[in-house]
Design a protein around this motif. Structure first.
Motif, PDB file in Angstrom:
ATOM      1  N   SER A  63      51.769   2.864  -2.354  1.00 51.45           N
ATOM      2  CA  SER A  63      52.024   1.827  -3.355  1.00 51.45           C
ATOM      3  C   SER A  63      51.787   0.445  -2.749  1.00 51.45           C
ATOM      4  N   THR A 100      54.600   9.991   0.338  1.00 51.18           N
ATOM      5  CA  THR A 100      53.204   9.689   0.054  1.00 51.18           C
ATOM      6  C   THR A 100      53.077   8.692  -1.094  1.00 51.18           C
ATOM      7  N   SER A 101      53.881   8.884  -2.126  1.00 59.16           N
ATOM      8  CA  SER A 101      53.816   7.996  -3.280  1.00 59.16           C
ATOM      9  C   SER A 101      54.208   6.568  -2.907  1.00 59.16           C
ATOM     10  N   SER A 115      55.436   5.102  -9.012  1.00 60.72           N
ATOM     11  CA  SER A 115      54.503   6.036  -8.376  1.00 60.72           C
ATOM     12  C   SER A 115      55.166   7.381  -8.124  1.00 60.72           C
ATOM     13  N   VAL A 116      56.404   7.357  -7.651  1.00 58.55           N
ATOM     14  CA  VAL A 116      57.136   8.602  -7.439  1.00 58.55           C
ATOM     15  C   VAL A 116      57.380   9.297  -8.774  1.00 58.55           C
ATOM     16  N   ALA A 121      54.314  10.995  -9.901  1.00 59.63           N
ATOM     17  CA  ALA A 121      54.035  12.186  -9.090  1.00 59.63           C
ATOM     18  C   ALA A 121      54.959  13.337  -9.491  1.00 59.63           C
ATOM     19  N   GLU A 173      53.651  14.695 -12.746  1.00 65.62           N
ATOM     20  CA  GLU A 173      52.449  15.500 -12.498  1.00 65.62           C
ATOM     21  C   GLU A 173      52.820  16.902 -12.029  1.00 65.62           C
ATOM     22  N   ALA A 174      53.940  16.994 -11.294  1.00 67.47           N
ATOM     23  CA  ALA A 174      54.417  18.287 -10.782  1.00 67.47           C
ATOM     24  C   ALA A 174      55.261  19.032 -11.807  1.00 67.47           C
ATOM     25  N   ARG A 200      55.043  11.201 -18.435  1.00 71.73           N
ATOM     26  CA  ARG A 200      56.216  10.701 -17.720  1.00 71.73           C
ATOM     27  C   ARG A 200      57.197  10.091 -18.708  1.00 71.73           C
ATOM     28  N   LEU A 205      56.176  14.302  -1.180  1.00 68.81           N
ATOM     29  CA  LEU A 205      55.756  13.662  -2.435  1.00 68.81           C
ATOM     30  C   LEU A 205      56.306  12.241  -2.513  1.00 68.81           C
TER      31      LEU A 205
END
Length: 200
Positions: free
Chosen positions: A39, A34-35, A134-135, A138, A141-142, A11, A31
């Protein structure tokens, strides 16, 4: 599958963004939701709110931002440089996540728990940091690049009007994201002994 620390290293603040994202708007929205939902927040207050802008709404945000910036720019030369940055590093992306703190929730907590009233503003900022991070993780990660910007409070009122944002929501940050068109520069670190201490 990356470990947590490997994902953290992945990141980065990405400023060379493109529109080639291999997820649908609905997948991106899920995404973000959910993130943020997973949290932590003080007293489970859930004061962090998020709005996803894509397509015309994403473009509109950054045009509005440029309009506001032009009014405060010290010169035409300075505004030209600002325009290049906004269009090349933010508007060039696929979308933007807007982050808000719901002051109604924070102020309600102050009334409900007056003993901690002086802490709730700081705790709300901690919740904001965790939620947006957190977002960001994510997205990383994508394989999607992003950066975090702060044109608030300059654009607050325009954003509220354009996107029907509740009055109690206070804009705290903007996260443009998209395909990674060029990697971030190498990250440098302060010396560990200047930042960390271990006592046994």
């Amino acid at each position: 599958m990356s470990t947590f620390n490997e994902l953290q290293a992945k990141r980065r603040s990405i400023y060379a963004l493109g529109k080639e994202v291999n997820k649908t708007d609905e997948e991106l929205f899920n995404l973000v939701k959910t993130s943020v939902k997973n949290s932590p927040s003080p007293f489970n207050s859930q004061s962090v709110q998020a709005v996803l802008l894509t397509g015309a709404s994403h473009e509109k945000l950054w045009e509005m931002t440029l309009t506001a910036l032009k009014e405060v720019s010290p010169s035409e030369e300075a505004f030209a440089a600002t325009t290049a940055k906004v269009k090349g590093a933010f508007q060039s992306g696929y979308g933007t996540v807007l982050y808000f703190t719901d002051r109604k929730i924070v102020d309600g907590l102050k009334e409900q728990a007056p003993l901690y009233a002086d802490n709730f503003d700081d705790w709300a900022e901690e919740a904001m940091g965790i939620g947006l991070y957190s977002v960001w993780m994510a997205l990383a990660e994508a394989g999607i690049g992003a950066s975090l910007q702060h044109y608030n409070p300059l654009i607050d009122e325009a954003v509220k009007e354009a996107f029907n944002i509740p009055d109690s929501w206070v804009l705290r940050g903007q996260m443009p994201f998209g395909s990674i068109e060029a990697p971030a520069d190498e990250k440098t670190y302060l010396a560990d002994d200047a930042r960390f201490k271990l006592f046994q």
